[in-house]
Scaffold this motif. Structure first.
Motif, PDB file in Angstrom:
ATOM      1  N   MET A 138       0.880  -1.418   0.122  1.00  0.00           N
ATOM      2  CA  MET A 138      -0.073   0.485  -0.104  1.00  0.00           C
ATOM      3  C   MET A 138       1.020   1.409  -0.179  1.00  0.00           C
ATOM      4  N   THR A 139       0.806   2.609  -0.630  1.00  0.00           N
ATOM      5  CA  THR A 139       1.113   3.506  -0.314  1.00  0.00           C
ATOM      6  C   THR A 139       0.307   4.791  -1.265  1.00  0.00           C
ATOM      7  N   ALA A 140       0.158   5.928  -1.638  1.00  0.00           N
ATOM      8  CA  ALA A 140      -0.155   6.971  -1.826  1.00  0.00           C
ATOM      9  C   ALA A 140       0.389   7.159  -2.998  1.00  0.00           C
ATOM     10  N   TYR A 141       0.140   6.323  -4.380  1.00  0.00           N
ATOM     11  CA  TYR A 141       1.022   5.784  -5.166  1.00  0.00           C
ATOM     12  C   TYR A 141       1.315   6.760  -5.724  1.00  0.00           C
ATOM     13  N   SER A 142       0.472   7.447  -6.418  1.00  0.00           N
ATOM     14  CA  SER A 142       0.750   8.689  -7.208  1.00  0.00           C
ATOM     15  C   SER A 142       1.521   9.968  -6.456  1.00  0.00           C
ATOM     16  N   SER A 143       1.609  10.123  -5.561  1.00  0.00           N
ATOM     17  CA  SER A 143       2.653  11.143  -4.986  1.00  0.00           C
ATOM     18  C   SER A 143       3.545  10.287  -4.758  1.00  0.00           C
ATOM     19  N   PHE A 144       4.115   9.269  -4.365  1.00  0.00           N
ATOM     20  CA  PHE A 144       5.174   8.306  -4.381  1.00  0.00           C
ATOM     21  C   PHE A 144       5.983   8.443  -5.851  1.00  0.00           C
ATOM     22  N   ILE A 145       5.001   8.928  -7.075  1.00  0.00           N
ATOM     23  CA  ILE A 145       6.146   8.212  -8.085  1.00  0.00           C
ATOM     24  C   ILE A 145       6.399   9.291  -8.209  1.00  0.00           C
ATOM     25  N   THR A 146       5.655  10.748  -8.310  1.00  0.00           N
ATOM     26  CA  THR A 146       6.237  11.870  -8.839  1.00  0.00           C
ATOM     27  C   THR A 146       6.267  12.759  -7.861  1.00  0.00           C
ATOM     28  N   GLN A 147       6.683  12.276  -6.180  1.00  0.00           N
ATOM     29  CA  GLN A 147       7.329  13.078  -5.482  1.00  0.00           C
ATOM     30  C   GLN A 147       6.700  14.544  -5.459  1.00  0.00           C
ATOM     31  N   GLN A 148       5.148  14.375  -5.400  1.00  0.00           N
ATOM     32  CA  GLN A 148       4.012  15.510  -5.343  1.00  0.00           C
ATOM     33  C   GLN A 148       3.450  14.982  -4.339  1.00  0.00           C
TER      34      GLN A 148
END
Length: 188
Positions: free
Chosen positions: A76-86
């Motif tokens: 589990m993760t906040a996937y979009s944030s994890f990828i973009t670092q936004q």
């Protein structure tokens, strides 16, 4: 638990799995604690050992909408944030006491750079997440609430009773009243 999960993909050697599990940082969240909140930037992926998490956002009417429930034995993760670092638009909250293994982003990137099998594994995980998201969208648009509810009961019977009705109703896209009627139709 984690080793069995990673082994089930048939992509990683025992050495690669051991290397990964050694990187995990144990963390416990109490009921109501957040893994991440809206506006924060996600820096890690978590493997859920025990407990339940819900991912939610606030609608433009300030309604709290649960769109994902994470059960044990899943990443589990906040996937979009994890990828973009936004900063993320979502919140991930513990529904129960949750035991996690956290894997920092920089450690995952090191594994990916030094071990080609991790690139393959991460690709498979991303593909599975996309497929699950697509299934969820189709299910919400194509199937009725009774079908969605019975499918959830079949997939996670041991945990479904731990999810508060308001979160479960939101996840199913129905009101709590409608959920109460469905629960009466189905015997446990």
């Amino acid at each position: 638990m984690l080793k069995e999960y990673l082994n089930s993909f048939g992509l990683l050697s025992d050495k690669e799995i051991d290397l990964f599990t050694e990187l995990g940082i144990q963390k416990q969240l109490n009921k109501g604690d957040y893994f991440i909140q809206e506006g924060e930037t996600c820096k890690s992926v978590a493997f859920v050992i025990s407990g339940l998490l819900r991912s939610f956002y606030f609608s433009n009417k300030e309604e709290d909408i649960t769109y994902c429930i994470t059960f044990p034995n899943h990443f589990m993760t906040a996937y979009s944030s994890f990828i973009t670092q936004q900063p993320t638009n979502e919140n991930i909250e513990a529904i129960t006491t949750v035991d996690l293994l956290l894997f920092p982003q920089e450690k995952i990137q090191e594994l990916e750079q030094n071990h080609p099998n991790w690139t393959k594994f991460l690709k498979v995980i991303a593909e599975q997440q996309y497929i699950e998201l697509e299934k969820r969208i189709f299910q919400l648009q194509k199937n009725d609430a009774l079908y969605r509810y019975t499918e959830l009961i079949q997939k996670q019977p041991e945990y479904i009773q731990e999810v508060p009705l308001k979160y479960l109703a939101s996840y199913l896209g129905i009101t709590q009243r409608h959920l109460s009627r469905l629960r009466k139709e189905i015997s446990f």
